[in-house]
Write a protein that holds these residues in place. Sequence first.
Motif: not given
Length: 82
Positions: A12-20, A47-53, A71-82
């Motif tokens: 997320l530190s790569n996307h800090l220009e976004n308010e969400v 927040e969930m929609a933003y993280l999903n993208q 990829a595995k660690e990020l996918n763990e969060v991604y799967e919880l969003l679905l």
Amino acid sequence: MDVTLGYLRESLSNHLENEVCLRICKKMLANRYANEEEFVKDLDDDEMAYLNQVLEKEIKYAQDEQDQKRAKELNEVYELLL
């Protein structure tokens, strides 16, 4: 901090220009989440929609870079969003 959430925070530190994204990062810093499940339960719909993208792109990038651990660690969060 949970390892998975550490990877997420770094991504997320790569996307800090976004308010969400800023809101999500502030939430992560203000709360000491024990795990990713606890964190995802605390997200609102925007927040969930933003993280999903973002996670779709970040997971693909990690796979392209052959960073399977990230990829595995990020996918763990991604799967919880679905």
